[in-house]
Scaffold this motif. Structure first.
Motif, PDB file in Angstrom:
ATOM      1  N   ARG A  56       0.833  -1.211   0.000  1.00  0.00           N
ATOM      2  CA  ARG A  56       0.000   0.000   0.000  1.00  0.00           C
ATOM      3  C   ARG A  56       0.864   1.256   0.000  1.00  0.00           C
ATOM      4  O   ARG A  56       0.489   2.278   0.564  1.00  0.00           O
ATOM      5  N   LYS A  75       2.173   5.005  -5.163  1.00  0.00           N
ATOM      6  CA  LYS A  75       0.984   5.709  -5.661  1.00  0.00           C
ATOM      7  C   LYS A  75       1.380   7.072  -6.225  1.00  0.00           C
ATOM      8  O   LYS A  75       0.898   7.489  -7.287  1.00  0.00           O
ATOM      9  N   GLU A  85      -3.107   0.343  -8.341  1.00  0.00           N
ATOM     10  CA  GLU A  85      -3.364  -0.407  -7.120  1.00  0.00           C
ATOM     11  C   GLU A  85      -3.083  -1.889  -7.365  1.00  0.00           C
ATOM     12  O   GLU A  85      -3.146  -2.380  -8.491  1.00  0.00           O
TER      13      GLU A  85
END
Length: 325
Positions: free
Chosen positions: A83, A88, A94
């Motif tokens: 994560r 990102k 994702e």
């Protein structure tokens, strides 16, 4: 390797089938503590979650943490897991759920665990279980099972243990014993995910003086046991690339070193990610006819240990040796 009714399908000897190969199971806590012990004191600030990062005009990167503190970094190495906010920020997609979840835990036997130094796999329909001793008192175990969705996040450890035990009703009793001897608070349930790094479509591993490694860059399913191993390989290669660049004092040389790291490692991690996904899909078969073929033909007669472990041999030119991961 056994079927869920306890019938032995196949037994391997490393010395006979894969000379020079071995398996070493290490507790994650022990690994992390060992690595951390080699760093200067106060090098690590724990529980410092990253809120965001911004490029600065002088070439540095400003890291903003959840506790309000800020760090101006010359180089940012994002090794912050699946994560990763750094991944990102760099434009990575994702992670994708692959259709399986896993329970994991560590059975604890204060007076000494009763199992031999063997890796044990037990196969069912749409489920598989594995366990291996990791110390004189602890036994690592996992249950991998098919699920159309990850389901709700459960934080109550007693419920997690109950769910894990329900999944293996009717399986060999030693599994129940290991899970019953696992403290509730160290049982986890996670959805299995990965991210395929398609050439020409996925972002590069680095952007300026920021680079991602390990699960932050190439998360893969655990079916080959190579996730943490590849992260360690990343660190060795990256350190070698940066050593010369940093000694030059040239910022452009640093950025070049990060680019070269990504270009070199992509050819290693992309095939492993795909292979891990493929192997997991095969091992999670649910069709009774296919499972019967697996248990009576493929595993007893076709599977060979040596070729299956070839992916663990990693040649690192920087060390002028072959490292088995």
């Amino acid at each position: 390797m056994r079927s869920r009714d306890g019938r032995e399908l196949r037994s391997f000897s490393f010395e006979e089938e894969a000379p020079g190969q071995e398996v070493r199971a290490v507790e994650r806590r022990v690994l992390l503590e060992t690595l951390a012990s080699r760093l200067p004191s106060n090098s690590i600030s724990y529980l410092s979650r990253l809120r965001g990062l911004k490029k600065q005009g002088d070439g540095g990167t400003l890291l903003e943490l959840d506790d309000g503190s800020k760090i101006l970094a010359e180089i940012v190495i994002g090794c912050d897991g699946i994560r990763s906010p750094i991944a990102k920020w760099m434009g990575f997609s994702e992670t994708k759920y692959v259709g399986h979840c896993a329970f994991r835990g560590l059975g604890h036997y204060p007076e000494g665990q009763p199992f031999k130094s063997k890796v044990n796999y037990i196969y069912g329909r749409g489920q598989r279980v594995g366990f291996v001793p990791v110390s004189p008192t602890n036994v690592y175990w996992f249950i991998c099972f098919n699920s159309p969705s990850p389901g709700p996040r459960i934080t109550d450890p007693s419920i997690l243990k109950k769910e894990a035990l329900n999944l293996i009703k009717g399986w060999p009793s030693e599994l129940t014993d290991i899970i019953q001897n696992t403290p509730d608070d160290i049982i986890i349930k996670t959805p299995l995910v990965d991210r395929w790094l398609w050439p020409g479509f996925s972002p590069p591993a680095s952007k300026g003086n920021v680079v991602v490694i390990g699960d932050a860059w190439h998360p893969m399913t655990p079916n080959l046991g190579q996730g943490a191993c590849c992260a360690l390989e990343d660190s060795v290669v990256l350190a070698g690339k940066l050593a010369g660049a940093l000694s030059s004092g040239n910022e452009q040389m640093v950025e070049r070193a990060l680019r070269e790291f990504g270009e070199e490692r992509w050819g290693r991690v992309f095939p492993l990610t795909v292979r891990a996904n493929f192997v997991g899909s095969l091992l999670q078969w649910k069709n009774p006819v296919v499972c019967g073929l697996r248990d009576n033909v493929m595993i007893p007669k076709l599977v060979r240990l040596g070729p299956f472990l070839e992916h663990t041999n990693f040649e690192c030119e920087l060390m002028e040796s072959v490292v088995s991961s």
